[in-house]
Design a protein around this motif. Structure first.
Motif, mmCIF file in Angstrom:
data_model
loop_
_atom_site.group_PDB
_atom_site.id
_atom_site.type_symbol
_atom_site.label_atom_id
_atom_site.label_comp_id
_atom_site.label_asym_id
_atom_site.label_seq_id
_atom_site.Cartn_x
_atom_site.Cartn_y
_atom_site.Cartn_z
ATOM 1 N N GLY A 12 125.429 -56.015 2.458
ATOM 2 C CA GLY A 12 125.749 -57.328 3.072
ATOM 3 C C GLY A 12 125.735 -58.789 2.516
ATOM 4 O O GLY A 12 126.121 -58.919 1.059
ATOM 5 N N SER A 13 125.282 -59.758 3.282
ATOM 6 C CA SER A 13 125.229 -60.729 2.438
ATOM 7 C C SER A 13 124.146 -60.859 1.112
ATOM 8 O O SER A 13 124.310 -62.154 0.518
ATOM 9 N N ALA A 17 127.833 -62.052 -5.450
ATOM 10 C CA ALA A 17 129.558 -62.667 -4.606
ATOM 11 C C ALA A 17 130.147 -62.125 -5.343
ATOM 12 O O ALA A 17 130.790 -61.952 -5.098
ATOM 13 N N TYR A 18 130.001 -61.949 -6.982
ATOM 14 C CA TYR A 18 130.756 -61.077 -7.532
ATOM 15 C C TYR A 18 131.241 -59.911 -6.862
ATOM 16 O O TYR A 18 132.544 -59.474 -7.577
ATOM 17 N N LEU A 19 130.473 -59.130 -6.609
ATOM 18 C CA LEU A 19 130.350 -57.856 -6.318
ATOM 19 C C LEU A 19 131.072 -58.175 -4.931
ATOM 20 O O LEU A 19 132.473 -57.213 -4.613
ATOM 21 N N ARG A 20 130.704 -58.206 -3.993
ATOM 22 C CA ARG A 20 131.580 -59.313 -2.688
ATOM 23 C C ARG A 20 133.255 -59.515 -2.839
ATOM 24 O O ARG A 20 133.769 -58.858 -2.472
ATOM 25 N N THR A 21 133.320 -59.784 -3.950
ATOM 26 C CA THR A 21 134.904 -60.731 -4.128
ATOM 27 C C THR A 21 135.660 -59.157 -4.318
ATOM 28 O O THR A 21 136.532 -59.232 -4.794
ATOM 29 N N VAL A 26 127.747 -53.442 -0.200
ATOM 30 C CA VAL A 26 126.293 -52.770 -0.505
ATOM 31 C C VAL A 26 126.299 -52.343 -2.029
ATOM 32 O O VAL A 26 127.345 -51.725 -3.063
ATOM 33 N N CYS A 27 125.256 -52.790 -2.435
ATOM 34 C CA CYS A 27 124.686 -52.824 -3.625
ATOM 35 C C CYS A 27 123.321 -52.158 -4.307
ATOM 36 O O CYS A 27 122.649 -52.048 -3.032
#
Length: 67
Positions: A12-13, A17-21, A26-27
């Motif tokens: 989640g948070s 950000a670069y992966l969420r975009t 999950v990472c």
């Protein structure tokens, strides 16, 4: 000093950000003695490969008396 290398999952948070975009929710990250090292990975396999490199480097740097 004995170093500990782990792989941790971020959800989640906690995901950069670069992966969420890119749609990642999950990472995985590599932790050295509890501190994040390097980038976040899209797969656990990538993080495990990085962990193996850290372990090899730490073993190579260990004093000969510990081998």
């Amino acid at each position: 000093m004995h170093s500990k290398v782990d792989v941790a999952v971020m959800i989640g948070s906690g995901v950069p950000a670069y992966l969420r975009t890119m749609g990642q929710s999950v990472c995985w990250v590599v932790l050295l003695n509890g501190e994040r090292r390097g980038k976040a990975y899209c797969s656990r396999d990538e993080a495990e490969e990085c962990k193996a490199v850290w372990l090899a480097q730490l073993n190579a740097e260990a004093p000969d008396s510990l081998h």
